[in-house]
Write an enzyme that holds these catalytic residues in place. Sequence first.
Site, PDB file in Angstrom:
ATOM      1  N   SER A 156       1.013  -1.068   0.056  1.00  0.00           N
ATOM      2  CA  SER A 156      -0.064  -0.208  -0.125  1.00  0.00           C
ATOM      3  C   SER A 156       0.853   1.093   0.045  1.00  0.00           C
ATOM      4  O   SER A 156       1.543   1.397   0.864  1.00  0.00           O
ATOM      5  CB  SER A 156      -0.937  -0.133   1.223  1.00  0.00           C
ATOM      6  OG  SER A 156      -1.522   1.367   1.586  1.00  0.00           O
ATOM      7  N   HIS A 203      -0.687  -1.149  -4.505  1.00  0.00           N
ATOM      8  CA  HIS A 203      -2.006  -0.829  -3.975  1.00  0.00           C
ATOM      9  C   HIS A 203      -2.190   0.664  -3.627  1.00  0.00           C
ATOM     10  O   HIS A 203      -1.431   1.268  -2.975  1.00  0.00           O
ATOM     11  CB  HIS A 203      -2.078  -1.518  -2.668  1.00  0.00           C
ATOM     12  CG  HIS A 203      -3.322  -1.599  -2.035  1.00  0.00           C
ATOM     13  ND1 HIS A 203      -4.627  -2.456  -2.419  1.00  0.00           N
ATOM     14  CD2 HIS A 203      -3.855  -0.772  -0.977  1.00  0.00           C
ATOM     15  CE1 HIS A 203      -5.646  -1.988  -1.770  1.00  0.00           C
ATOM     16  NE2 HIS A 203      -5.302  -1.264  -0.635  1.00  0.00           N
ATOM     17  N   ASP A 252      -4.415   3.638  -2.523  1.00  0.00           N
ATOM     18  CA  ASP A 252      -5.486   3.927  -1.594  1.00  0.00           C
ATOM     19  C   ASP A 252      -6.060   5.292  -1.899  1.00  0.00           C
ATOM     20  O   ASP A 252      -5.313   5.865  -1.422  1.00  0.00           O
ATOM     21  CB  ASP A 252      -5.095   3.505  -0.174  1.00  0.00           C
ATOM     22  CG  ASP A 252      -5.189   2.225   0.130  1.00  0.00           C
ATOM     23  OD1 ASP A 252      -6.044   1.444   0.096  1.00  0.00           O
ATOM     24  OD2 ASP A 252      -3.983   1.809   0.658  1.00  0.00           O
ATOM     25  N   MET A 290      -8.917   7.911  -0.852  1.00  0.00           N
ATOM     26  CA  MET A 290      -9.805   8.436  -0.012  1.00  0.00           C
ATOM     27  C   MET A 290     -10.449   9.610  -0.348  1.00  0.00           C
ATOM     28  O   MET A 290      -9.568  10.581  -0.595  1.00  0.00           O
ATOM     29  CB  MET A 290      -9.142   8.538   1.301  1.00  0.00           C
ATOM     30  CG  MET A 290      -8.606   7.096   1.799  1.00  0.00           C
ATOM     31  SD  MET A 290      -7.809   7.124   3.018  1.00  0.00           S
ATOM     32  CE  MET A 290      -6.874   5.593   3.226  1.00  0.00           C
ATOM     33  N   HIS A 292      -7.637   0.831  -5.007  1.00  0.00           N
ATOM     34  CA  HIS A 292      -8.666   0.610  -3.882  1.00  0.00           C
ATOM     35  C   HIS A 292      -9.402   1.817  -3.545  1.00  0.00           C
ATOM     36  O   HIS A 292      -8.869   2.943  -3.002  1.00  0.00           O
ATOM     37  CB  HIS A 292      -8.179  -0.061  -2.584  1.00  0.00           C
ATOM     38  CG  HIS A 292      -8.744  -0.078  -1.568  1.00  0.00           C
ATOM     39  ND1 HIS A 292      -8.396  -0.227  -0.164  1.00  0.00           N
ATOM     40  CD2 HIS A 292     -10.246  -0.119  -1.062  1.00  0.00           C
ATOM     41  CE1 HIS A 292      -9.143  -0.541   0.658  1.00  0.00           C
ATOM     42  NE2 HIS A 292     -10.562  -0.556  -0.065  1.00  0.00           N
ATOM     43  N   MET A 299     -11.879   4.051  -1.690  1.00  0.00           N
ATOM     44  CA  MET A 299     -12.636   4.158  -0.467  1.00  0.00           C
ATOM     45  C   MET A 299     -13.443   5.675  -0.729  1.00  0.00           C
ATOM     46  O   MET A 299     -12.993   6.575   0.218  1.00  0.00           O
ATOM     47  CB  MET A 299     -11.684   4.266   0.730  1.00  0.00           C
ATOM     48  CG  MET A 299     -11.082   2.837   1.277  1.00  0.00           C
ATOM     49  SD  MET A 299      -9.639   3.022   2.098  1.00  0.00           S
ATOM     50  CE  MET A 299      -8.580   3.006   1.122  1.00  0.00           C
ATOM     51  N   MET A 302     -11.611  -6.298   4.351  1.00  0.00           N
ATOM     52  CA  MET A 302     -10.611  -5.460   5.048  1.00  0.00           C
ATOM     53  C   MET A 302     -10.567  -6.065   6.442  1.00  0.00           C
ATOM     54  O   MET A 302     -11.473  -6.539   7.297  1.00  0.00           O
ATOM     55  CB  MET A 302     -11.349  -4.060   5.268  1.00  0.00           C
ATOM     56  CG  MET A 302     -11.848  -3.165   4.203  1.00  0.00           C
ATOM     57  SD  MET A 302      -9.985  -2.813   3.306  1.00  0.00           S
ATOM     58  CE  MET A 302      -9.346  -1.698   4.367  1.00  0.00           C
ATOM     59  N   ASP A 362      -6.589  -6.827   3.383  1.00  0.00           N
ATOM     60  CA  ASP A 362      -5.974  -5.487   3.550  1.00  0.00           C
ATOM     61  C   ASP A 362      -6.156  -4.952   5.014  1.00  0.00           C
ATOM     62  O   ASP A 362      -7.204  -4.759   5.577  1.00  0.00           O
ATOM     63  CB  ASP A 362      -6.685  -4.682   2.439  1.00  0.00           C
ATOM     64  CG  ASP A 362      -6.156  -3.211   2.470  1.00  0.00           C
ATOM     65  OD1 ASP A 362      -4.841  -2.963   3.234  1.00  0.00           O
ATOM     66  OD2 ASP A 362      -6.750  -2.132   1.927  1.00  0.00           O
TER      67      ASP A 362
HETATM   68  C1  DX5 Z   1      -6.617   1.187   4.925  1.00  0.00           C
HETATM   69  C2  DX5 Z   1      -5.935   1.033   3.719  1.00  0.00           C
HETATM   70  C3  DX5 Z   1      -4.829   0.108   3.698  1.00  0.00           C
HETATM   71  C4  DX5 Z   1      -3.640   0.362   4.415  1.00  0.00           C
HETATM   72  C5  DX5 Z   1      -2.878  -0.513   4.842  1.00  0.00           C
HETATM   73  O1  DX5 Z   1      -7.582   2.337   4.997  1.00  0.00           O
HETATM   74  O2  DX5 Z   1      -7.251   0.614   2.585  1.00  0.00           O
HETATM   75  O3  DX5 Z   1      -4.551  -0.288   2.392  1.00  0.00           O
HETATM   76  O4  DX5 Z   1      -2.847   1.431   3.710  1.00  0.00           O
HETATM   77  O5  DX5 Z   1      -1.795  -0.357   5.667  1.00  0.00           O
HETATM   78  P1  DX5 Z   1      -1.146  -1.308   6.666  1.00  0.00           P
HETATM   79  O6  DX5 Z   1      -0.574  -2.545   5.878  1.00  0.00           O
HETATM   80  O7  DX5 Z   1      -0.077  -0.200   7.199  1.00  0.00           O
HETATM   81  O8  DX5 Z   1      -2.187  -1.669   7.603  1.00  0.00           O
HETATM   82 ZN    ZN Z   2      -6.407  -0.549   0.712  1.00  0.00          ZN
END
Ligand code: DX5
Ligand code: ZN
Length: 221
Positions: free
Chosen positions: A7, A32, A34, A36, A66, A68, A137, A175
């Site tokens: 990530s 990955h 992310d 948001m 991903h 969110m 998740m 994840d």
């Molecule tokens: C959380 C993200 C994850 C996160 C994982 O909202 O979707 O992908 O970055 O990070 P670690 O591996 O540090 O938990």
């Molecule tokens: Zn993620």
Amino acid sequence: MTIISPSILSADFGKLGADCRTVLDAGAQMLHYDVMDGHFVPNISFGVPVLKSLHKNLPDAFYDVHLMISHPLQYAEAFIKAGATLYNFHLECEDDIQAAIDAVRALGCKVGLTIKPGTAPEALAPYLAPLDLVLVMSVEPGFGGQKFMADMMPKISALREECEKRSIDIEIQVDGGISAKTIEEPARRGATVFVAGSAVFGAADPAKAIAEMKDIAANCQ
Ligand code: DX5
Ligand code: ZN
């Protein structure tokens, strides 16, 4: 097959391209990404322009995006044009799920669906067949570096059983809080794609961290 997808939320954004190259050279098969929106989750990360730049620099990488965000449908085309390889959004979003799946497919992209800790795996059942990946998740989405929720693991077994029963070939991703200490159980239960942020970008030796996780997972799959 064990796929490690670091990530990039845990990367150093001041040298994002170099950090991504490091983890790919270290054996990661995906990146990955992310996204948001400050609405679906209480945090804002990065969007289309950053993906476009990364893709320009590292065109051969697999971009595991991903989302969110509350409205993934309206951004699908922009992210896919920017280089998304997999467009993976939440079952809990505010869009029509089937319409969003169809739109992503029509744009020629792989498609995934994610469930938050509060959502039962059965909720994915109507959509499983056309998906490339489902994501369970193991933290509340929104932040990297959180504690792994072991009580989410039975969802992976339930999804793997359901897919086997219906002869559906799908990747199951996990994840949140994944590291060498936590990867064994999801692997044993049928996960194949492991997101790891802090465990990879925070490691002194990312290649060693990735190799260790791959070894542990491969030995119990
Ligand atoms: C959380 C993200 C994850 C996160 C994982 O909202 O979707 O992908 O970055 O990070 P670690 O591996 O540090 O938990
Ligand atoms: Zn993620």
